[in-house]
Design a protein around this motif. Structure first.
Motif, PDB file in Angstrom:
ATOM      1  N   ASN A 100     -12.185  21.481 -21.450  1.00 22.65           N
ATOM      2  CA  ASN A 100     -13.390  20.646 -21.346  1.00 22.65           C
ATOM      3  C   ASN A 100     -14.610  21.470 -20.936  1.00 22.65           C
ATOM      4  N   GLN A 101     -14.391  22.373 -19.959  1.00 20.67           N
ATOM      5  CA  GLN A 101     -15.489  23.218 -19.476  1.00 20.67           C
ATOM      6  C   GLN A 101     -16.053  24.097 -20.582  1.00 20.67           C
ATOM      7  N   ASN A 102     -15.150  24.585 -21.434  1.00 18.66           N
ATOM      8  CA  ASN A 102     -15.580  25.464 -22.529  1.00 18.66           C
ATOM      9  C   ASN A 102     -16.028  24.681 -23.757  1.00 18.66           C
ATOM     10  N   GLY A 103     -15.982  23.356 -23.619  1.00 20.82           N
ATOM     11  CA  GLY A 103     -16.393  22.508 -24.737  1.00 20.82           C
ATOM     12  C   GLY A 103     -15.478  22.627 -25.938  1.00 20.82           C
ATOM     13  N   GLU A 104     -14.217  23.000 -25.703  1.00 23.08           N
ATOM     14  CA  GLU A 104     -13.281  23.181 -26.825  1.00 23.08           C
ATOM     15  C   GLU A 104     -12.598  21.867 -27.195  1.00 23.08           C
ATOM     16  N   GLU A 105     -12.368  21.695 -28.465  1.00 24.64           N
ATOM     17  CA  GLU A 105     -11.652  20.521 -28.972  1.00 24.64           C
ATOM     18  C   GLU A 105     -10.158  20.697 -28.698  1.00 24.64           C
ATOM     19  N   TYR A 106      -9.469  19.608 -28.486  1.00 25.39           N
ATOM     20  CA  TYR A 106      -8.017  19.729 -28.392  1.00 25.39           C
ATOM     21  C   TYR A 106      -7.342  18.510 -28.989  1.00 25.39           C
ATOM     22  N   ASN A 107      -6.076  18.708 -29.328  1.00 24.83           N
ATOM     23  CA  ASN A 107      -5.306  17.647 -29.955  1.00 24.83           C
ATOM     24  C   ASN A 107      -4.477  16.944 -28.864  1.00 24.83           C
ATOM     25  N   LYS A 108      -4.855  15.692 -28.582  1.00 25.79           N
ATOM     26  CA  LYS A 108      -4.201  14.943 -27.498  1.00 25.79           C
ATOM     27  C   LYS A 108      -2.699  14.798 -27.744  1.00 25.79           C
ATOM     28  N   ALA A 109      -2.335  14.613 -29.005  1.00 24.93           N
ATOM     29  CA  ALA A 109      -0.912  14.409 -29.335  1.00 24.93           C
ATOM     30  C   ALA A 109      -0.110  15.666 -28.999  1.00 24.93           C
ATOM     31  N   ASP A 110      -0.705  16.845 -29.248  1.00 28.61           N
ATOM     32  CA  ASP A 110      -0.015  18.104 -28.919  1.00 28.61           C
ATOM     33  C   ASP A 110       0.192  18.237 -27.413  1.00 28.61           C
ATOM     34  N   ILE A 111      -0.841  17.854 -26.645  1.00 26.08           N
ATOM     35  CA  ILE A 111      -0.741  17.949 -25.175  1.00 26.08           C
ATOM     36  C   ILE A 111       0.341  16.971 -24.672  1.00 26.08           C
ATOM     37  N   ALA A 112       0.288  15.736 -25.187  1.00 27.00           N
ATOM     38  CA  ALA A 112       1.277  14.724 -24.770  1.00 27.00           C
ATOM     39  C   ALA A 112       2.690  15.200 -25.099  1.00 27.00           C
ATOM     40  N   ALA A 113       2.875  15.734 -26.301  1.00 25.38           N
ATOM     41  CA  ALA A 113       4.209  16.180 -26.729  1.00 25.38           C
ATOM     42  C   ALA A 113       4.683  17.376 -25.908  1.00 25.38           C
ATOM     43  N   VAL A 170       3.854  20.804 -13.009  1.00 28.62           N
ATOM     44  CA  VAL A 170       3.565  20.577 -14.433  1.00 28.62           C
ATOM     45  C   VAL A 170       2.350  19.655 -14.573  1.00 28.62           C
ATOM     46  N   LYS A 171       2.251  18.709 -13.648  1.00 20.94           N
ATOM     47  CA  LYS A 171       1.105  17.785 -13.661  1.00 20.94           C
ATOM     48  C   LYS A 171      -0.202  18.568 -13.476  1.00 20.94           C
ATOM     49  N   THR A 172      -0.215  19.450 -12.456  1.00 24.28           N
ATOM     50  CA  THR A 172      -1.416  20.237 -12.182  1.00 24.28           C
ATOM     51  C   THR A 172      -1.706  21.195 -13.339  1.00 24.28           C
ATOM     52  N   ALA A 173      -0.654  21.761 -13.926  1.00 27.83           N
ATOM     53  CA  ALA A 173      -0.843  22.715 -15.035  1.00 27.83           C
ATOM     54  C   ALA A 173      -1.532  22.022 -16.215  1.00 27.83           C
ATOM     55  N   VAL A 174      -1.126  20.784 -16.515  1.00 30.54           N
ATOM     56  CA  VAL A 174      -1.754  20.062 -17.637  1.00 30.54           C
ATOM     57  C   VAL A 174      -3.209  19.734 -17.293  1.00 30.54           C
ATOM     58  N   ILE A 175      -3.431  19.286 -16.059  1.00 30.82           N
ATOM     59  CA  ILE A 175      -4.804  18.929 -15.644  1.00 30.82           C
ATOM     60  C   ILE A 175      -5.716  20.158 -15.717  1.00 30.82           C
ATOM     61  N   ASN A 176      -5.235  21.294 -15.198  1.00 25.82           N
ATOM     62  CA  ASN A 176      -6.041  22.517 -15.229  1.00 25.82           C
ATOM     63  C   ASN A 176      -6.313  22.975 -16.663  1.00 25.82           C
ATOM     64  N   TYR A 177      -5.299  22.859 -17.501  1.00 25.72           N
ATOM     65  CA  TYR A 177      -5.424  23.253 -18.902  1.00 25.72           C
ATOM     66  C   TYR A 177      -6.531  22.435 -19.576  1.00 25.72           C
ATOM     67  N   LEU A 178      -6.500  21.124 -19.352  1.00 29.87           N
ATOM     68  CA  LEU A 178      -7.504  20.244 -19.965  1.00 29.87           C
ATOM     69  C   LEU A 178      -8.899  20.500 -19.387  1.00 29.87           C
TER      70      LEU A 178
END
Ligand code: KG4
Ligand code: ZN
Length: 336
Positions: free
Chosen positions: A229-242, A217-225
């Motif tokens: 980041n590579q695509n320059g896409e915005e993301y909601n940190k709170a959604d990722i944390a939750a 799960v740790k690697t999955a979150v890191i890869n997702y982020l």
């Protein structure tokens, strides 16, 4: 019957702590000197820095534990100390202090296993609690499911095969740029996020095993982020944390409840730093409740490292005459 007073000492990681506990259950003092500020700039605990700070603070912390309990060394029946697992240099400071006191005062020295200590925090928090019960111990270094059969009789039903749950919280907090320690920061941020925003993996080693694995799960979150980041896409940190917290707590609850059902226990206790997690507490209580299982946990200050839990474990060791001599050493990878 005479009251038994135990002085507990804890220095396995980044908290220098001492406490006086009466009859294993009643807190007379609880002094915790945390080194969090010291290690923050490094993003994690630096072992050498931790040892040096323990040396500076151990004596004043012990003095304060006695004075705020209103007792002197003469009133103490035994000295209990964490001798493992943990950082060896950090453990050695507490072990050396405890040995010196036991020798000078001619009082028994009770060796305590840190993880057993975490479990025992539940006896202090819940005066009616008696074994047997199932306990999930999830901290920065460990994730175990333990059947507590007696005060000194423990059987491991499951454990992590790689990272500890708290380690995963700390790592994901770091990649999200939240800071250290990560658990409380993710807990707080997740309250503003959608726990179903992203489906991160819930790993099951195999159907017959209650073991955990959190590296996936740790690697999955890191890869997702990384991809975002590579695509320059915005993301909601709170959604990722939750979403991350949702995945980890799902697995912790599922395995622990299964352990209680398998062993026929009607009580689940949770312990260790991750037991302070608000989502874990709520989810475990709801899901176990549906199966007729009660869930208990200590207040957050007794979930993270403290010496009250060590004094409580020390009381039950004292009652069994489980004493160490002056050859007691720190054991970094002490088995449960
Ligand atoms: O038990 P502990 O103080 O030290 C060890 O024995 O490891 O646990 C510390 C761990 C850290 O990884 C921290 O991030 C985690 O417990 N933790 C939490 C929370 N509070 C502390 N994890 C999730 N949610 C929390 N509220
Ligand atoms: Zn701990």
């Amino acid at each position: 019957m005479k009251d038994i007073l135990i002085l507990g000492i804890e220095s396995s990681c980044d908290e220098t702590a001492a406490a006086v506990v009466k009859n294993g259950r009643e807190i007379m003092s609880n002094v915790i000197n945390t080194q969090i500020e010291l290690h923050k700039k490094y993003g994690g605990v630096v072992p050498e820095v931790a040892s040096r700070r323990h040396i500076e603070t151990i004596d004043p912390v012990i003095d304060e534990a006695l004075s705020s309990a209103g007792v002197t060394f003469d009133d103490i029946d035994a000295i209990a100390v964490t001798y493992g697992p943990g950082l060896v240099g950090a453990l050695l400071v507490g072990v050396s202090a405890a040995k010196a006191l036991a020798y000078a005062l001619n009082k028994p020295l009770v060796p305590v296993h840190h993880i057993k200590g975490h479990i025992m925090a539940n006896f202090v928090a819940h005066s009616y609690l008696e074994p047997p019960f199932v306990c999930l111990v999830a901290s920065g270094g460990h994730s175990h499911i333990v059947e507590v059969k007696g005060y000194t009789d423990f059987e491991i039903l499951g454990r992590t095969r790689d990272d500890a749950a708290g380690e995963a919280f700390d790592k994901i907090a770091r990649v999200l740029g939240l800071g250290y320690p990560g658990g409380p920061l993710i807990d707080k941020l997740a309250k503003e996020g959608d726990p179903d925003a992203v489906q991160f993996p819930r790993v099951r080693m195999d159907n017959n095993s209650l073991d955990f694995s959190f590296s996936g799960v740790k690697t999955a979150v890191i890869n997702y982020l990384h991809k975002l980041n590579q695509n320059g896409e915005e993301y909601n940190k709170a959604d990722i944390a939750a979403s991350f917290q949702n995945a980890v707590t799902d697995v912790l609850c599922e395995h622990t409840i299964e352990a209680a059902l398998k062993t026929g226990n009607k009580t689940i206790a949770i312990a260790g730093g991750v037991a302070a997690n608000s989502a874990l507490r709520t989810k475990m209580t709801e899901q176990a409740g549906k199966r007729g299982i009660a869930v208990i946990y200590p207040p957050p200050v007794l979930c993270t490292d403290n010496a009250v839990m060590i004094a409580c474990a020390g009381y039950y060791g004292y009652c069994e005459g489980d004493f160490a001599d002056m050859t007691l050493n720190a054991v970094a990878a002490l088995k449960l």
